[in-house]
Scaffold this active site. Structure first.
Site, short mmCIF file in Angstrom:
data_model
loop_
_atom_site.label_atom_id
_atom_site.label_comp_id
_atom_site.label_asym_id
_atom_site.label_seq_id
_atom_site.Cartn_x
_atom_site.Cartn_y
_atom_site.Cartn_z
N ASP A 21 0.82 -1.22 0.00
CA ASP A 21 0.00 0.00 0.00
C ASP A 21 0.86 1.27 0.00
O ASP A 21 1.99 1.27 0.49
CB ASP A 21 -0.91 -0.02 1.24
CG ASP A 21 -2.03 1.00 1.14
OD1 ASP A 21 -2.35 1.43 0.01
OD2 ASP A 21 -2.59 1.37 2.19
N GLY A 22 0.29 2.35 -0.55
CA GLY A 22 0.93 3.66 -0.50
C GLY A 22 1.46 4.18 -1.83
O GLY A 22 2.13 5.21 -1.87
N ASN A 23 1.11 3.48 -2.92
CA ASN A 23 1.61 3.91 -4.24
C ASN A 23 1.10 5.30 -4.61
O ASN A 23 1.85 6.13 -5.14
CB ASN A 23 1.13 2.94 -5.33
CG ASN A 23 1.66 1.54 -5.13
OD1 ASN A 23 2.52 1.31 -4.29
ND2 ASN A 23 1.16 0.60 -5.92
N GLY A 24 -0.18 5.54 -4.32
CA GLY A 24 -0.79 6.83 -4.70
C GLY A 24 -0.17 7.98 -3.92
O GLY A 24 0.17 9.02 -4.51
N ARG A 25 -0.01 7.80 -2.60
CA ARG A 25 0.57 8.88 -1.79
C ARG A 25 2.03 9.11 -2.16
O ARG A 25 2.52 10.24 -2.17
CB ARG A 25 0.42 8.55 -0.30
CG ARG A 25 -0.97 8.87 0.24
CD ARG A 25 -1.23 8.18 1.54
NE ARG A 25 -1.46 6.76 1.34
CZ ARG A 25 -1.41 5.86 2.30
NH1 ARG A 25 -1.11 6.22 3.52
NH2 ARG A 25 -1.66 4.59 2.04
N HIS A 38 2.15 3.26 -8.99
CA HIS A 38 1.91 1.82 -9.20
C HIS A 38 3.06 1.21 -9.99
O HIS A 38 3.48 0.09 -9.72
CB HIS A 38 0.58 1.60 -9.94
CG HIS A 38 -0.62 2.08 -9.18
ND1 HIS A 38 -0.82 1.79 -7.85
CD2 HIS A 38 -1.69 2.83 -9.56
CE1 HIS A 38 -1.97 2.34 -7.44
NE2 HIS A 38 -2.50 2.99 -8.46
N TRP A 70 -12.13 -1.83 -7.42
CA TRP A 70 -12.90 -1.61 -8.66
C TRP A 70 -13.67 -0.29 -8.60
O TRP A 70 -14.09 0.23 -9.62
CB TRP A 70 -13.89 -2.76 -8.91
CG TRP A 70 -13.25 -4.04 -9.36
CD1 TRP A 70 -13.20 -5.21 -8.66
CD2 TRP A 70 -12.59 -4.32 -10.61
NE1 TRP A 70 -12.54 -6.18 -9.39
CE2 TRP A 70 -12.16 -5.66 -10.59
CE3 TRP A 70 -12.32 -3.54 -11.75
CZ2 TRP A 70 -11.47 -6.25 -11.65
CZ3 TRP A 70 -11.64 -4.14 -12.82
CH2 TRP A 70 -11.21 -5.47 -12.76
N LEU A 132 10.17 -20.74 -5.34
CA LEU A 132 9.29 -19.88 -4.54
C LEU A 132 7.95 -19.76 -5.26
O LEU A 132 7.92 -19.76 -6.48
CB LEU A 132 9.94 -18.49 -4.42
CG LEU A 132 9.20 -17.40 -3.64
CD1 LEU A 132 10.21 -16.60 -2.84
CD2 LEU A 132 8.46 -16.44 -4.53
N ARG A 195 -4.49 -1.53 9.19
CA ARG A 195 -5.73 -2.29 8.99
C ARG A 195 -5.47 -3.40 7.96
O ARG A 195 -4.43 -3.41 7.30
CB ARG A 195 -6.87 -1.38 8.55
CG ARG A 195 -6.60 -0.56 7.32
CD ARG A 195 -7.84 0.27 6.90
NE ARG A 195 -7.48 1.20 5.84
CZ ARG A 195 -7.32 2.52 6.03
NH1 ARG A 195 -7.50 3.05 7.21
NH2 ARG A 195 -6.98 3.31 5.01
C1 IPE Z 1 -5.49 -2.45 0.12
O1 IPE Z 1 -5.17 -1.10 -0.04
C2 IPE Z 1 -5.47 -3.13 -1.20
C3 IPE Z 1 -4.14 -3.22 -1.83
C4 IPE Z 1 -3.02 -2.84 -1.32
C5 IPE Z 1 -4.15 -3.82 -3.12
P1 IPE Z 1 -6.29 0.03 -0.15
O2 IPE Z 1 -5.57 1.30 -0.34
O3 IPE Z 1 -7.28 -0.35 -1.20
O4 IPE Z 1 -7.00 -0.08 1.26
P2 IPE Z 1 -7.70 1.03 2.14
O5 IPE Z 1 -8.74 1.69 1.28
O6 IPE Z 1 -6.63 2.00 2.56
O7 IPE Z 1 -8.26 0.29 3.30
C1 IPE Z 2 -1.81 0.31 -3.27
O1 IPE Z 2 -1.56 1.67 -3.32
C2 IPE Z 2 -2.10 -0.27 -4.64
C3 IPE Z 2 -3.52 -0.51 -4.90
C4 IPE Z 2 -4.48 -0.48 -4.00
C5 IPE Z 2 -3.89 -0.84 -6.26
P1 IPE Z 2 -2.72 2.74 -3.29
O2 IPE Z 2 -3.13 3.03 -4.69
O3 IPE Z 2 -3.81 2.32 -2.38
O4 IPE Z 2 -1.97 3.99 -2.70
P2 IPE Z 2 -2.52 5.01 -1.60
O5 IPE Z 2 -2.94 4.18 -0.42
O6 IPE Z 2 -3.66 5.73 -2.23
O7 IPE Z 2 -1.37 5.88 -1.28
MG MG Z 3 -4.08 2.53 -0.38
#
Ligand code: IPE
Ligand code: IPE
Ligand code: MG
Length: 252
Positions: A21-25, A38, A70, A132, A195
Site C-alpha cells: 500500500d501507499g503507491n498513490g501517496r 503503481h 474496482w 518460490l 488495517r
Molecule cells: C489495500 O489497499 C489493497 C491493496 C493494497 C491492493 P487500499 O488502499 O485499497 O485499502 P484502504 O482503502 O486504505 O483500506
Molecule cells: C496500493 O496503493 C495499490 C492498490 C491499491 C492498487 P494505493 O493506490 O492504495 O496507494 P494510496 O494508499 O492511495 O497511497
Molecule cells: Mg491505499
C-alpha cells in the site's frame, strides 16, 4: 545493514504476505500521477522477490488489487489492468530465471479478458517452478473468498459429495482460494495504515502482523529483512503457554 547470513541463523518465515500500500501517496508527494506510483510499486515487488529468494521464503502472497479497488476512477483501474498485462510479459523471463511459480487468486471473472489471459498464460508457463511461489491477489476480497467457499461447499453437500458432520477447519480451508498454501507466518503492511482491508481474514488467524510507515514504492530488500528480523523476535504461542523449562536440581 541486515545480512541474509545473520537472518538465516534464526527461523525464516515459510510464508510471507504483503499488503503493498501507499503507491498513490508516494506519487502525490512527488507531484506525479498515481499510476507512476503503481509502476514504481512493480519495481519494489521485483526487489522483494529477490529478497524472499535470498532468505529462503517459500511462499510470497501479495495484495495487488482488491475487489473494493474496482470502485476507483476508470482511468486508474484501466491503467492498473494494463500494468498487470505488461508485468506478465516483462517479468516472465525473470520468473523463469529464478524458478518462481506465479499464481493468481481472486474473482478473476471481473477482469478484462486480455488481462485474465495474460495471467493464465504466466501461471501455465511457470507451473513447474519450485524455488518460490508468488501468489498475487487480484480482484481479491477475503469476504468474497469465504462466501464463494461456502457456496462451493453447499453445492458439494447438495450433490452428496460431502457429509455435513465431516466439515471442520481443514475441510473448509480446501474451498478457499489459497488452498493448499500454508497460512502466512508474517503479514507486512506498508504506508502507515494499520488495517487489514479485507485481505486473508481466515488465513491470518495466528499470523504475526508487521506495519511500517514506508510507502510500498520505497520498500527495499533491507526493509524486507527488517520485517523478518522483527518476526524472529516474536514469540508465537498459538494460544498455548510458553514451555517452562524445568530447572535441573543437583542434589548433593
Ligand atoms: C489495500 O489497499 C489493497 C491493496 C493494497 C491492493 P487500499 O488502499 O485499497 O485499502 P484502504 O482503502 O486504505 O483500506
Ligand atoms: C496500493 O496503493 C495499490 C492498490 C491499491 C492498487 P494505493 O493506490 O492504495 O496507494 P494510496 O494508499 O492511495 O497511497
Ligand atoms: Mg491505499
Amino acid at each position: 545493514m541486515i545480512s541474509v547470513e545473520e537472518l538465516k541463523q534464526n527461523p525464516i518465515p515459510e510464508h510471507v504476505a504483503i499488503i503493498m500500500d501507499g503507491n498513490g501517496r508516494w506519487a502525490k508527494e512527488r507531484g506525479l500521477e498515481r499510476i507512476e506510483g503503481h509502476q514504481k510499486g512493480a519495481t519494489a515487488l521485483r526487489n522483494v522477490l529477490q529478497a524472499a529468494l535470498a532468505t529462503g521464503v517459500k511462499y510470497l502472497t501479495v495484495y495487488a488489487f482488491s475487489i473494493e479497488n474496482w470502485q476507483r476512477p476508470d482511468n486508474e483501474v484501466s491503467a492498473l489492468m494494463t500494468l498487470f498485462v505488461n508485468a506478465c510479459s516483462n517479468e516472465l523471463e525473470n520468473l523463469t530465471k529464478h524458478h518462481i511459480r506465479f499464481h493468481v487468486i481472486g474473482n478473476l471473472d471481473l477482469l478484462p479478458q486480455n488481462c485474465r489471459q495474460s495471467l493464465q498464460e504466466t501461471e501455465i508457463a511457470t507451473q513447474n517452478n519450485t524455488a518460490l511461489q508468488l501468489t498475487v491477489a487480484l480482484s481479491y476480497g477475503s469476504r468474497w473468498e469465504i462466501v464463494h467457499a461456502a457456496k462451493m461447499l453447499a453445492k458439494d453437500i447438495k450433490n452428496n459429495l460431502i457429509d455435513i458432520e465431516s466439515i471442520d477447519n481443514q475441510v473448509f480451508t480446501k474451498y478457499l482460494q489459497t488452498y493448499p498454501l500454508p497460512d502466512p507466518d508474517l503479514l507486512i503492511r506498508t504506508s502507515k495504515e494499520v488495517r487489514i482491508s479485507n485481505f486473508l481474514l481466515w488465513q491470518i488467524a495466528y499470523t504475526e502482523l508487521y506495519f511500517t510507515d514506508i510507502y510500498w514504492p520505497d520498500f527495499t530488500e533491507q526493509d524486507f529483512y527488517a520485517a523478518i528480523a522483527e518476526f524472529q523476535k516474536r514469540e508465537r504461542r498459538f494460544g498455548k503457554i510458553k514451555e517452562l523449562k524445568k530447572e535441573l536440581k543437583i542434589e548433593n
